[in-house]
Scaffold this motif. Structure first.
Motif, PDB file in Angstrom:
ATOM      1  N   PHE A   1       0.831  -1.197   0.000  1.00 47.60           N
ATOM      2  CA  PHE A   1       0.000   0.000   0.000  1.00 47.60           C
ATOM      3  C   PHE A   1       0.864   1.246   0.000  1.00 47.60           C
ATOM      4  CE2 PHE A   1      -2.621  -3.256   1.867  1.00 47.60           C
ATOM      5  CZ  PHE A   1      -3.885  -2.993   1.384  1.00 47.60           C
ATOM      6  N   GLU A   2       0.369   2.290  -0.643  1.00 53.33           N
ATOM      7  CA  GLU A   2       0.943   3.624  -0.503  1.00 53.33           C
ATOM      8  C   GLU A   2       0.188   4.260   0.656  1.00 53.33           C
ATOM      9  OE1 GLU A   2       0.787   5.854  -4.129  1.00 53.33           O
ATOM     10  OE2 GLU A   2       1.583   4.193  -5.294  1.00 53.33           O
ATOM     11  N   VAL A   3       0.904   4.921   1.548  1.00 56.88           N
ATOM     12  CA  VAL A   3       0.277   5.481   2.743  1.00 56.88           C
ATOM     13  C   VAL A   3       0.492   6.986   2.785  1.00 56.88           C
ATOM     14  CG1 VAL A   3       0.186   5.395   5.252  1.00 56.88           C
ATOM     15  CG2 VAL A   3       0.762   3.338   3.969  1.00 56.88           C
ATOM     16  N   LYS A   4      -0.582   7.701   3.066  1.00 54.77           N
ATOM     17  CA  LYS A   4      -0.513   9.156   3.214  1.00 54.77           C
ATOM     18  C   LYS A   4      -1.278   9.562   4.461  1.00 54.77           C
ATOM     19  CE  LYS A   4      -0.060  10.166  -1.647  1.00 54.77           C
ATOM     20  NZ  LYS A   4      -0.445  10.967  -2.773  1.00 54.77           N
ATOM     21  N   GLN A   5      -0.779  10.583   5.129  1.00 52.50           N
ATOM     22  CA  GLN A   5      -1.503  11.131   6.267  1.00 52.50           C
ATOM     23  C   GLN A   5      -1.931  12.546   5.921  1.00 52.50           C
ATOM     24  OE1 GLN A   5       0.571  11.270  10.020  1.00 52.50           O
ATOM     25  NE2 GLN A   5      -1.359  11.334  11.126  1.00 52.50           N
TER      26      GLN A   5
ATOM     27  N   ILE B   1      -5.470   8.739   8.008  1.00 50.33           N
ATOM     28  CA  ILE B   1      -4.454   7.977   7.283  1.00 50.33           C
ATOM     29  C   ILE B   1      -5.142   7.246   6.139  1.00 50.33           C
ATOM     30  CG2 ILE B   1      -2.712   6.160   7.455  1.00 50.33           C
ATOM     31  CD1 ILE B   1      -2.596   6.797  10.480  1.00 50.33           C
TER      32      ILE B   1
ATOM     33  N   PHE C   1      -4.741   4.456   3.124  1.00 47.86           N
ATOM     34  CA  PHE C   1      -3.988   3.332   2.572  1.00 47.86           C
ATOM     35  C   PHE C   1      -4.546   3.044   1.189  1.00 47.86           C
ATOM     36  CE2 PHE C   1      -3.398   2.860   7.061  1.00 47.86           C
ATOM     37  CZ  PHE C   1      -2.121   2.336   7.195  1.00 47.86           C
ATOM     38  N   LYS C   2      -3.711   3.159   0.173  1.00 40.59           N
ATOM     39  CA  LYS C   2      -4.137   2.951  -1.206  1.00 40.59           C
ATOM     40  C   LYS C   2      -3.313   1.801  -1.785  1.00 40.59           C
ATOM     41  CE  LYS C   2      -4.425   5.583  -5.489  1.00 40.59           C
ATOM     42  NZ  LYS C   2      -4.104   6.863  -6.114  1.00 40.59           N
TER      43      LYS C   2
END
Length: 54
Positions: free
Chosen positions: A28-32, A38, A40-41
């Motif tokens: 997953f690519e994670v961004k906050q 948060i 999760f893609k």
């Protein structure tokens, strides 16, 4: 649904419920975001990188 972050060694872990049917090893690519959420893609493989025929 609510999940709780837990500590495992030096990591903070979020458990993904079984109902989400996430396969083991899925990346997953994670961004906050600024609001603290948060995202999760699932990471998709780039079709122009690597050898797809092996």
């Amino acid at each position: 649904m609510t999940i709780k972050a837990r500590k495992v060694g030096n990591l903070t872990v979020l458990t993904i419920p079984k109902e989400f049917n996430v396969k083991k090893g899925t990346e997953f690519e994670v961004k906050q975001r600024n609001d603290g959420s948060i995202i999760f893609k699932p990471k998709h493989r780039n079709p122009f990188v690597g050898n797809w025929f092996n």
